[in-house]
Scaffold this active site. Structure first.
Site, short mmCIF file in Angstrom:
data_model
loop_
_atom_site.label_atom_id
_atom_site.label_comp_id
_atom_site.label_asym_id
_atom_site.label_seq_id
_atom_site.Cartn_x
_atom_site.Cartn_y
_atom_site.Cartn_z
N HIS A 14 -83.11 20.00 16.87
CA HIS A 14 -83.06 19.93 15.40
C HIS A 14 -82.00 20.88 14.85
O HIS A 14 -82.08 22.09 15.05
CB HIS A 14 -84.42 20.28 14.80
CG HIS A 14 -85.48 19.26 15.04
ND1 HIS A 14 -85.89 18.37 14.06
CD2 HIS A 14 -86.22 18.98 16.14
CE1 HIS A 14 -86.84 17.59 14.55
NE2 HIS A 14 -87.05 17.94 15.82
N GLY A 170 -92.13 15.18 11.22
CA GLY A 170 -92.98 15.82 10.23
C GLY A 170 -94.46 15.68 10.56
O GLY A 170 -94.84 15.65 11.73
N GLU A 200 -97.38 13.66 19.56
CA GLU A 200 -97.32 15.12 19.57
C GLU A 200 -98.59 15.67 18.93
O GLU A 200 -99.40 16.32 19.58
CB GLU A 200 -96.07 15.60 18.83
CG GLU A 200 -95.88 17.11 18.86
CD GLU A 200 -94.67 17.57 18.06
OE1 GLU A 200 -94.29 18.74 18.21
OE2 GLU A 200 -94.11 16.76 17.26
N ASP A 278 -85.74 21.51 21.20
CA ASP A 278 -86.43 21.23 19.94
C ASP A 278 -85.81 22.04 18.81
O ASP A 278 -84.96 21.54 18.10
CB ASP A 278 -87.94 21.48 20.04
CG ASP A 278 -88.73 20.70 18.98
OD1 ASP A 278 -88.13 19.82 18.33
OD2 ASP A 278 -89.93 20.94 18.81
#
Length: 334
Positions: A14, A170, A200, A278
């Protein structure tokens, strides 16, 4: 170990989760913002994981200070450029950086399309300066609802030439994938590749939903797939890749320990799974840590670690010719 004969990739990384603490400090001062601390050492606990968080949402809150300091489009351009520099310094040959333009624009009400332009520009400048191949994945931030995601999608599609794929990220539990079917229909019609955060925080049904309703070609995290044998078989048969993020899954309390992480199980089941970071700056790790520390602790053999490294390039959203060019660049055969 990292095989020097193979391209090193990070395809789940990200951009807005990799804003340097020093940059947060610099931009906070530039825009006269009230940061939780005014020194680097005292700021770090507010912007970096120092202990396991109780859940995904708590983990994501650590990202908020990074985007809170984005007071201008130039600031967005800066963090995009620095992301490329960080990827190059980490030894990566190829990375896919994902970002949510709505999330980056929100605090200071920046134009969302302007954020997309600034990020694309910063990435292009970084790639020229650091000789690394970077592609961009646009994120729809499900946490902000369907309308916000439509704004994001419109802005991303307005700059389709600079965007490779679309992701949904999100609050997975609060905003299931079914709410975003029309968004992903439009994205696929525009030729974007599809990856989705699923399995997740929610269970295997979220992964099925991502595949069947959103057209996911890859799954971000996907740890709950291990709970559904038919899903595991489907992922292996259809070569739907899993972007594993070992340390992240511990820090979000998605997995209890590295020893119980399902990555080794995925690989042994024939699933194309890769090793990724990540949110490196928030996590306080880099890709080398995932290969040299986290992967062995997760029970992967040296052969399986090498397979996961090879899988990263196999899963990449680029052409076969581009993949071969990367292989030749890293390990030319005379």
């Amino acid at each position: 170990m990292i095989d020097p004969r193979l391209p090193l990739t990070d395809i789940h990384r990200h951009l807005d989760g990799n804003i340097r603490a020093q940059t947060i400090l610099d931009l906070g001062q530039q825009f006269n913002l009230n940061l939780p601390a005014n020194e680097l050492d005292t700021l770090r606990p507010h912007v970096q994981i120092t202990k396991t968080e109780p859940d995904l949402v708590s983990f994501l809150q650590k990202l908020d200070w990074g985007v809170a300091v984005l007071g201008s489009l130039d600031a967005c351009r800066r963090v995009a450029y620095e992301n490329v520099e960080d990827a190059a310094h980490a030894g990566l040959h190829y990375a896919e950086l994902r970002f949510s333009p709505f999330y980056m624009a929100m605090k200071h009400q920046l134009p969302i399309t302007g954020v997309v332009e600034a990020v694309i520009d910063g990435i292009a400048s970084g790639c020229r300066d650091f000789n690394i191949d970077i592609r961009l994945i646009g994120i729809l931030s499900r946490t902000f609802g369907e309308q916000a995601c439509l704004q994001e999608l419109d802005s991303l599609l307005a700059h389709r030439e600079g965007i490779t794929a679309l992701d949904l990220a999100g609050d997975e539990l609060g905003f299931p994938g079914s709410l975003f079917r029309r968004h992903f229909n439009r994205a696929r019609d525009a030729g974007l590749r599809i990856t989705v955060h699923a399995g997740e925080a929610a269970g295997p049904e979220s992964i099925w939903q991502a595949i069947r309703e959103l057209g996911a070609e890859r799954i971000g995290h996907g740890v709950k797939a291990v709970e559904d044998r038919k899903l595991m078989d489907y992922l292996a048969e259809h070569k739907i890749g899993i972007e594993s993020c070992l340390t992240s899954n511990i820090q979000t309390s998605t997995v209890v320990s590295l020893a119980t992480h399902p990555l080794a199980t995925f690989l042994r089941h024939g699933i194309v799974a890769s090793i990724n970071t990540d949110d490196p700056a928030v996590q306080g790790i880099e890709i080398a840590h995932e290969y040299l520390v986290a992967a062995p602790a997760a029970g992967l053999t040296p052969h399986e670690i090498r397979q996961a490294q090879a899988n990263g390039l196999e899963m990449a959203f680029i052409s076969e010719q581009e993949k071969q060019a990367l292989r030749d660049k890293v390990f030319p055969i005379s």
